[in-house]
Write a protein that holds these residues in place. Structure first.
Motif, mmCIF file in Angstrom:
data_model
loop_
_atom_site.group_PDB
_atom_site.id
_atom_site.type_symbol
_atom_site.label_atom_id
_atom_site.label_comp_id
_atom_site.label_asym_id
_atom_site.label_seq_id
_atom_site.Cartn_x
_atom_site.Cartn_y
_atom_site.Cartn_z
ATOM 1 N N ALA A 24 0.834 -1.208 0.000
ATOM 2 C CA ALA A 24 0.000 0.000 0.000
ATOM 3 C C ALA A 24 0.867 1.256 0.000
ATOM 4 O O ALA A 24 0.558 2.226 -0.697
ATOM 5 N N TYR A 25 1.969 1.249 0.757
ATOM 6 C CA TYR A 25 2.866 2.406 0.785
ATOM 7 C C TYR A 25 3.458 2.668 -0.596
ATOM 8 O O TYR A 25 3.520 3.809 -1.046
ATOM 9 N N LEU A 26 3.876 1.624 -1.268
ATOM 10 C CA LEU A 26 4.446 1.804 -2.594
ATOM 11 C C LEU A 26 3.410 2.309 -3.591
ATOM 12 O O LEU A 26 3.767 2.936 -4.581
ATOM 13 N N CYS A 27 2.147 2.069 -3.325
ATOM 14 C CA CYS A 27 1.093 2.568 -4.206
ATOM 15 C C CYS A 27 0.677 4.003 -3.886
ATOM 16 O O CYS A 27 0.267 4.729 -4.778
ATOM 17 N N CYS A 28 0.785 4.418 -2.615
ATOM 18 C CA CYS A 28 0.263 5.743 -2.258
ATOM 19 C C CYS A 28 1.304 6.712 -1.719
ATOM 20 O O CYS A 28 1.035 7.903 -1.620
ATOM 21 N N ALA A 29 2.491 6.243 -1.328
ATOM 22 C CA ALA A 29 3.594 7.089 -0.848
ATOM 23 C C ALA A 29 3.320 7.760 0.492
ATOM 24 O O ALA A 29 3.891 8.814 0.788
ATOM 25 N N ASP A 30 2.457 7.196 1.306
ATOM 26 C CA ASP A 30 2.153 7.771 2.613
ATOM 27 C C ASP A 30 1.904 6.623 3.590
ATOM 28 O O ASP A 30 0.956 5.848 3.428
ATOM 29 N N TRP A 31 2.786 6.526 4.606
ATOM 30 C CA TRP A 31 2.679 5.399 5.552
ATOM 31 C C TRP A 31 1.356 5.408 6.301
ATOM 32 O O TRP A 31 0.751 4.362 6.525
ATOM 33 N N HIS A 32 0.899 6.587 6.709
ATOM 34 C CA HIS A 32 -0.344 6.645 7.472
ATOM 35 C C HIS A 32 -1.539 6.222 6.618
ATOM 36 O O HIS A 32 -2.387 5.448 7.059
ATOM 37 N N GLN A 33 -1.577 6.713 5.391
ATOM 38 C CA GLN A 33 -2.642 6.314 4.487
ATOM 39 C C GLN A 33 -2.557 4.825 4.171
ATOM 40 O O GLN A 33 -3.573 4.138 4.110
ATOM 41 N N ALA A 34 -1.346 4.314 3.992
ATOM 42 C CA ALA A 34 -1.167 2.889 3.708
ATOM 43 C C ALA A 34 -1.714 2.036 4.851
ATOM 44 O O ALA A 34 -2.424 1.054 4.615
ATOM 45 N N GLU A 35 -1.384 2.409 6.076
ATOM 46 C CA GLU A 35 -1.890 1.655 7.226
ATOM 47 C C GLU A 35 -3.411 1.716 7.306
ATOM 48 O O GLU A 35 -4.070 0.713 7.591
ATOM 49 N N ASP A 36 -3.985 2.903 7.047
ATOM 50 C CA ASP A 36 -5.443 3.043 7.075
ATOM 51 C C ASP A 36 -6.105 2.186 6.002
ATOM 52 O O ASP A 36 -7.113 1.526 6.255
ATOM 53 N N VAL A 37 -5.532 2.194 4.815
ATOM 54 C CA VAL A 37 -6.110 1.421 3.712
ATOM 55 C C VAL A 37 -6.005 -0.073 3.995
ATOM 56 O O VAL A 37 -6.937 -0.832 3.702
ATOM 57 N N VAL A 38 -4.903 -0.510 4.562
ATOM 58 C CA VAL A 38 -4.763 -1.932 4.900
ATOM 59 C C VAL A 38 -5.788 -2.321 5.964
ATOM 60 O O VAL A 38 -6.403 -3.393 5.870
ATOM 61 N N GLN A 39 -6.009 -1.464 6.944
ATOM 62 C CA GLN A 39 -7.028 -1.766 7.954
ATOM 63 C C GLN A 39 -8.411 -1.879 7.303
ATOM 64 O O GLN A 39 -9.174 -2.795 7.612
ATOM 65 N N THR A 40 -8.715 -0.962 6.390
ATOM 66 C CA THR A 40 -9.986 -1.022 5.668
ATOM 67 C C THR A 40 -10.094 -2.326 4.879
ATOM 68 O O THR A 40 -11.137 -2.989 4.885
ATOM 69 N N ALA A 41 -9.013 -2.695 4.213
ATOM 70 C CA ALA A 41 -9.007 -3.928 3.426
ATOM 71 C C ALA A 41 -9.210 -5.147 4.314
ATOM 72 O O ALA A 41 -9.945 -6.075 3.952
ATOM 73 N N LEU A 42 -8.565 -5.167 5.460
ATOM 74 C CA LEU A 42 -8.712 -6.318 6.358
ATOM 75 C C LEU A 42 -10.117 -6.399 6.942
ATOM 76 O O LEU A 42 -10.642 -7.499 7.162
ATOM 77 N N ILE A 43 -10.737 -5.255 7.179
ATOM 78 C CA ILE A 43 -12.128 -5.264 7.655
ATOM 79 C C ILE A 43 -13.039 -5.858 6.586
ATOM 80 O O ILE A 43 -13.900 -6.696 6.880
ATOM 81 N N ARG A 44 -12.841 -5.436 5.337
ATOM 82 C CA ARG A 44 -13.644 -5.984 4.239
ATOM 83 C C ARG A 44 -13.363 -7.470 4.052
ATOM 84 O O ARG A 44 -14.275 -8.251 3.770
ATOM 85 N N LEU A 45 -12.112 -7.849 4.193
ATOM 86 C CA LEU A 45 -11.756 -9.259 4.051
ATOM 87 C C LEU A 45 -12.406 -10.089 5.153
ATOM 88 O O LEU A 45 -12.867 -11.204 4.898
ATOM 89 N N TYR A 46 -12.463 -9.554 6.361
ATOM 90 C CA TYR A 46 -13.076 -10.281 7.468
ATOM 91 C C TYR A 46 -14.528 -10.638 7.141
ATOM 92 O O TYR A 46 -14.987 -11.745 7.412
ATOM 93 N N GLY A 47 -15.231 -9.698 6.508
ATOM 94 C CA GLY A 47 -16.623 -9.958 6.135
ATOM 95 C C GLY A 47 -16.763 -11.041 5.084
ATOM 96 O O GLY A 47 -17.792 -11.719 5.015
ATOM 97 N N ALA A 48 -15.740 -11.217 4.258
ATOM 98 C CA ALA A 48 -15.809 -12.201 3.176
ATOM 99 C C ALA A 48 -14.960 -13.436 3.454
ATOM 100 O O ALA A 48 -14.843 -14.307 2.591
ATOM 101 N N TRP A 49 -14.360 -13.529 4.615
ATOM 102 C CA TRP A 49 -13.417 -14.604 4.909
ATOM 103 C C TRP A 49 -14.061 -15.982 4.788
ATOM 104 O O TRP A 49 -13.460 -16.914 4.262
ATOM 105 N N ALA A 50 -15.271 -16.138 5.253
ATOM 106 C CA ALA A 50 -15.929 -17.452 5.227
ATOM 107 C C ALA A 50 -16.176 -17.919 3.793
ATOM 108 O O ALA A 50 -16.185 -19.116 3.519
#
Length: 171
Positions: A24-50
């Motif tokens: 995510a950092y290599l895509c957006c160049a901002d560590w804070h944004q990268a961490e936020d986007v990964v958290q968002t992605a993991l939340i979405r993944l949790y909903g679809a994990w099953a």
């Protein structure tokens, strides 16, 4: 979700979160944004994990990250914060990177976003061209074109950087 699925999800997050943040950092160049986007992605993944299979999870999460970054870019004009295209003098980077890697990452961050994403997916994440196209939501030819243009841009940026580094050095 069953306790076994919950445990599998926790193991996946523990094993892959750093790697996903780097992507995510290599895509957006901002560590804070990268961490936020990964958290968002993991939340979405949790909903679809099953419903997901272990073989498709990595591609699915990367696609969520790319789409979340695109969504944030679309909503950018509604924010009060203003960002600049130029990097600050002391950009926030992970500590302890070798100089060559810093130069490479700086050059990578100067590429247009889709070219950067294509290069990162293809060469940093080592995905085949078909998966790059799938994550970016384009045809295989378009993904190859983005990758080719990104590599050409990197070569140009890195050769200009090398010239600047060696300008004052006597031969």
């Amino acid at each position: 979700m069953t306790p076994e699925q919950e445990s599998d999800f926790e193991e996946y997050v523990a094993a892959q979160s750093k790697r996903l943040c780097r992507f995510a950092y290599l895509c957006c160049a901002d560590w804070h944004q990268a961490e936020d986007v990964v958290q968002t992605a993991l939340i979405r993944l949790y909903g679809a994990w099953a419903r997901s299979t272990r073989s498709s999870v990595d591609a699915y999460v990367r696609k969520i990250i790319v789409n979340a970054l695109i969504d944030e870019r679309r909503l950018f004009r509604f924010r009060r914060e203003q960002t600049r295209d130029e990097l600050p003098e002391n950009p926030q980077r992970p500590a302890g990177l070798p100089e060559e890697r810093v130069v490479l990452i700086d050059a990578l961050l100067r590429l247009p976003k889709r070219q950067r994403a294509a290069v990162v997916l293809r060469y940093w994440e080592d995905l085949p061209g078909e998966q790059v196209a799938r994550v970016l939501g384009c045809s295989n030819g378009a993904a190859r074109n983005l990758t080719m243009r990104g590599l050409a841009g990197l070569r140009e940026l890195l050769s200009a950087e090398a010239l600047e580094l060696f300008e004052g050095v006597p031969s």
